[in-house]
Design a protein around this motif. Structure first.
Motif, PDB file in Angstrom:
ATOM      1  N   GLU A   1       0.835  -1.202   0.000  1.00 49.61           N
ATOM      2  CA  GLU A   1       0.000   0.000   0.000  1.00 49.61           C
ATOM      3  C   GLU A   1       0.868   1.251   0.000  1.00 49.61           C
ATOM      4  OE1 GLU A   1      -2.888  -0.267   3.163  1.00 49.61           O
ATOM      5  OE2 GLU A   1      -3.178  -2.401   2.752  1.00 49.61           O
ATOM      6  N   GLU A   2       1.927   1.243   0.821  1.00 50.45           N
ATOM      7  CA  GLU A   2       2.820   2.395   0.928  1.00 50.45           C
ATOM      8  C   GLU A   2       4.066   2.161   0.083  1.00 50.45           C
ATOM      9  OE1 GLU A   2       1.883   4.210   5.319  1.00 50.45           O
ATOM     10  OE2 GLU A   2       3.623   2.910   5.114  1.00 50.45           O
TER      11      GLU A   2
ATOM     12  N   CYS B   1       5.424   9.415  -8.640  1.00 54.22           N
ATOM     13  CA  CYS B   1       4.631   9.752  -7.445  1.00 54.22           C
ATOM     14  C   CYS B   1       3.185  10.057  -7.818  1.00 54.22           C
ATOM     15  CB  CYS B   1       5.235  10.949  -6.715  1.00 54.22           C
ATOM     16  SG  CYS B   1       6.675  10.572  -5.716  1.00 54.22           S
ATOM     17  N   ARG B   2       3.004  10.854  -8.861  1.00 45.37           N
ATOM     18  CA  ARG B   2       1.649  11.213  -9.289  1.00 45.37           C
ATOM     19  C   ARG B   2       0.869   9.976  -9.726  1.00 45.37           C
ATOM     20  NH1 ARG B   2       1.324  17.081 -10.952  1.00 45.37           N
ATOM     21  NH2 ARG B   2       3.336  17.965 -10.363  1.00 45.37           N
TER      22      ARG B   2
ATOM     23  N   ALA C   1      -0.185   7.660  -6.772  1.00 42.04           N
ATOM     24  CA  ALA C   1      -1.370   8.176  -6.086  1.00 42.04           C
ATOM     25  C   ALA C   1      -2.630   7.912  -6.911  1.00 42.04           C
ATOM     26  CB  ALA C   1      -1.211   9.670  -5.817  1.00 42.04           C
ATOM     27  N   ASP C   2      -2.560   8.143  -8.216  1.00 37.00           N
ATOM     28  CA  ASP C   2      -3.717   7.899  -9.085  1.00 37.00           C
ATOM     29  C   ASP C   2      -4.130   6.434  -9.088  1.00 37.00           C
ATOM     30  OD1 ASP C   2      -3.825  10.561  -9.785  1.00 37.00           O
ATOM     31  OD2 ASP C   2      -2.870  10.282 -11.755  1.00 37.00           O
TER      32      ASP C   2
ATOM     33  N   PHE D   1       0.245  14.965  -3.799  1.00 38.58           N
ATOM     34  CA  PHE D   1       0.400  13.654  -4.424  1.00 38.58           C
ATOM     35  C   PHE D   1       1.095  12.615  -3.552  1.00 38.58           C
ATOM     36  CE2 PHE D   1       0.349  16.877  -7.741  1.00 38.58           C
ATOM     37  CZ  PHE D   1      -0.721  16.433  -8.508  1.00 38.58           C
ATOM     38  N   ALA D   2       1.890  13.047  -2.611  1.00 41.06           N
ATOM     39  CA  ALA D   2       2.691  12.119  -1.813  1.00 41.06           C
ATOM     40  C   ALA D   2       2.812  12.661  -0.396  1.00 41.06           C
ATOM     41  CB  ALA D   2       4.086  11.959  -2.422  1.00 41.06           C
ATOM     42  N   ARG D   3       3.159  11.777   0.511  1.00 44.31           N
ATOM     43  CA  ARG D   3       3.504  12.209   1.852  1.00 44.31           C
ATOM     44  C   ARG D   3       5.019  12.368   1.887  1.00 44.31           C
ATOM     45  NH1 ARG D   3       1.192   8.062   5.262  1.00 44.31           N
ATOM     46  NH2 ARG D   3       3.209   7.561   6.118  1.00 44.31           N
TER      47      ARG D   3
ATOM     48  N   THR E   1      -0.134   4.671  -1.687  1.00 43.18           N
ATOM     49  CA  THR E   1       0.254   5.836  -0.900  1.00 43.18           C
ATOM     50  C   THR E   1       1.733   6.074  -1.133  1.00 43.18           C
ATOM     51  OG1 THR E   1      -1.397   5.329   0.788  1.00 43.18           O
ATOM     52  CG2 THR E   1       0.399   6.813   1.428  1.00 43.18           C
ATOM     53  N   PRO E   2       2.069   7.030  -2.027  1.00 44.13           N
ATOM     54  CA  PRO E   2       3.490   7.302  -2.243  1.00 44.13           C
ATOM     55  C   PRO E   2       4.055   8.132  -1.094  1.00 44.13           C
ATOM     56  CG  PRO E   2       2.149   8.598  -3.759  1.00 44.13           C
ATOM     57  CD  PRO E   2       1.215   7.783  -2.928  1.00 44.13           C
TER      58      PRO E   2
END
Length: 174
Positions: free
Chosen positions: A104-105, A121-122, A125-126, A163-165, A130-131
């Protein structure tokens, strides 16, 4: 929650080419620590190589195309794959493999911030992953328009906003 480490384009020809990546040694050391931590915690490692056309410096199999030996990646236990576009998901099995591993991550590191790091990264997320962009473990080179430092700061701010954490390598806990 299951996690994986995605190393993007840390290749001999890009890292040791005529243009040096910004703070390359620091970024490489941070990625090496993340690889060691991932191994200790049995977190899967995915590493992708950007592949150019036959005759280009990063054509499949060429010396410059190889992943950095300093990363100590192992094709027996790590998933090594090739891409032909900036987005590591485009035209590859990456999404399917991450889903199969119940990841997931996705911790994202490597090169170049404004191209492959950004688009991956984008896309992650799409696609519902979870990036987690490791803010001090991606880099690029200066351009005519912007310094590498400015590019990296901009991408950390932009990707981290929508888009990312963002995490620093010292904060990563697999």
């Amino acid at each position: 929650m299951s996690a994986a480490l995605l190393i993007i384009d840390m290749q001999v020809g890009l890292f040791h080419g005529p243009e040096k990546p910004y703070q390359g040694d620091r970024v490489l050391a941070n990625i090496q620590r993340l690889v060691a931590q991932a191994r200790t915690n049995q977190v899967p490692i995915f590493a992708v190589r950007h592949t150019g056309p036959q005759g280009s410096p990063i054509a499949a199999g060429s010396p410059f195309w190889q992943l950095l030996p300093a990363l100590e990646l192992d094709a027996e236990i790590d998933t090594l794959f090739d891409k032909f576009r900036p987005n590591a998901f485009h035209g590859t099995d990456l999404a399917r493999q991450l889903l199969a591993a119940q990841v997931e991550e996705l911790y994202v590191v490597g090169m170049k911030s404004q191209f492959c790091i950004d688009s991956t990264c984008r896309s992650a997320a799409d696609l519902g992953f979870t990036p987690l962009l490791v803010a001090d473990a991606h880099t690029c080179m200066d351009t005519a328009g912007l310094s590498a430092e400015a590019i990296i700061k901009h991408h950390n701010a932009t990707l981290g906003a929508a888009f990312a954490r963002l995490v620093d390598s010292s904060e990563v806990t697999f």
